[in-house]
Design an enzyme around this catalytic site. Sequence first.
Site, PDB file in Angstrom:
ATOM      1  N   ILE A 136       0.853  -1.380  -0.035  1.00 38.80           N
ATOM      2  CA  ILE A 136      -0.007   0.103  -0.095  1.00 38.80           C
ATOM      3  C   ILE A 136       0.901   1.274  -0.062  1.00 38.80           C
ATOM      4  O   ILE A 136       1.701   1.299   0.936  1.00 38.80           O
ATOM      5  CB  ILE A 136      -0.705   0.082   1.214  1.00 38.80           C
ATOM      6  N   LYS A 205       5.919   0.361  12.758  1.00 41.19           N
ATOM      7  CA  LYS A 205       5.195   0.965  11.690  1.00 41.19           C
ATOM      8  C   LYS A 205       4.566   2.202  11.808  1.00 41.19           C
ATOM      9  O   LYS A 205       4.656   3.231  11.327  1.00 41.19           O
ATOM     10  CB  LYS A 205       4.345  -0.086  10.664  1.00 41.19           C
TER      11      LYS A 205
HETATM   12  N1  HSE Z   1       5.263  -9.199   9.821  1.00 39.75           N
HETATM   13  C1  HSE Z   1       4.611  -8.497   9.000  1.00 39.75           C
HETATM   14  C2  HSE Z   1       3.114  -8.338   9.105  1.00 39.75           C
HETATM   15  C3  HSE Z   1       5.104  -8.298   7.592  1.00 39.75           C
HETATM   16  O1  HSE Z   1       2.554  -9.465   9.365  1.00 39.75           O
HETATM   17  O2  HSE Z   1       2.488  -7.413   8.795  1.00 39.75           O
HETATM   18  C4  HSE Z   1       4.985  -7.164   6.927  1.00 39.75           C
HETATM   19  O3  HSE Z   1       5.586  -5.935   7.593  1.00 39.75           O
END
Ligand code: HSE
Length: 441
Positions: A136, A205
Amino acid sequence: MKEIGIALLGLGNVGLGTYRILANHAKDIERRLGARVRVRHVLVRNAGKSRPEDVPASLITHDMKTILEDKDVSVVVELMGGLSPSREYLEQAIASGRNVVTANKALLSAHGEALYSKALARGVDVHFEGAVCGGIPIIRTLREALASDRVESLTGIVNGTTNFILSAMANEGASYADALRRAQELGYAEADPTLDVSGMDAAQKLCLLASLAFSARVSPESILVEGITSLTPTDIAYGREAGYVLKLLATARRAPEGLDVRVHPAFIPAASPLADVSSAFNAVLLQSAALGASLYSGRGAGDLPTGSAVVSDIIDTCRNLLAGVSGRLPLPCPPHVHDVPLLSSGERRGPVYLRFSVSDEPGVLGRIASVLGEKGVSINSVLQRPPRPADSHATIVVFTHDTREADVAAAVQWIDSLRSTRAPTQVIRIEEGPGVLLASR
Ligand code: HSE
């Protein structure tokens, strides 16, 4: 036709996805870029491991020096994951004047600011679209498309593994362990899945997104982070009866007292567009002053989705090289980010779901209600189910009105100390404000 040489560090899931997109879409990329992107080296750590047939053995190297000494390598793409040696390799690439691309959210979360500052000083670019929400284009949206706007809130499902697990538990009645194993087999989970299920991957994130959306320096250590390990199908079922869906939410929003940034499971209304985001899909719902609500969704994990974000970054950085520019977009480091006051999690207000496990005897419900009242927690509705023959306790579920989180915590601590309480109370926040709705204005 001009050629731009790149090196890939890592040939795992995302590394191979990136290599294959570059190979399979080579003609389209050439047309869009006006130049050819050529992979000159692929660095792998494990010499003994067998390689996919479509990656020529002549590209494989185990030595970063080979890459640094090749003057035709202009871009270094780090897809190894982990903190070391990826950090050292990126630092060496930056110091030698290479533009870099990375999808390594853990590294950016821990050392991003130092890396960005080094890149700024050296006059090279860092691109990192693949670090958040797989394919995305949310980083690009915040850095470029919404550079005109003021983001008020950002609410996302940013971890595919936990979303896959919660969807499988809700829709198929899968057990937590079985759903996690399947997410690992499908390549969604981190090498250490604790990062996923503890909420830490989502927090890394979210902090990256918040730094772009609010020009704020936020770290996972400074925010509330709760994972999904204590959630049960029972909670999912009680929430569903009340019209809610259970998700691991990552939220950042402006509040009068400071920035409210947190990751935790939350019940959201079934009518929220985020409620329909299932399996390994991710989504981010933004509220911004000029645009209003906007929703970004797609595959948040996996080789090709994340590979597509990485290849977009490679194209972007090649465009800058061809134009002879760098530093077009601000990086989330000083002077573009600064410290801001964060709202303490105890001060957050909102409704909550409380599941009490109690002995089935007279007066228990009354005691719970009086403790909640004593602490200023107002009850919206109550559900009680008789214990099933196999149960050693009765279950009481309370949905509250808007409450200060510190008051809920004090009430729960008190209730958990009562003799009639048989197991720690389950507390799940409910989010039903504009942050989870598309039509907010
Ligand atoms: N482990 C991460 C997830 C991978 O499940 O979103 C993608 O960043």
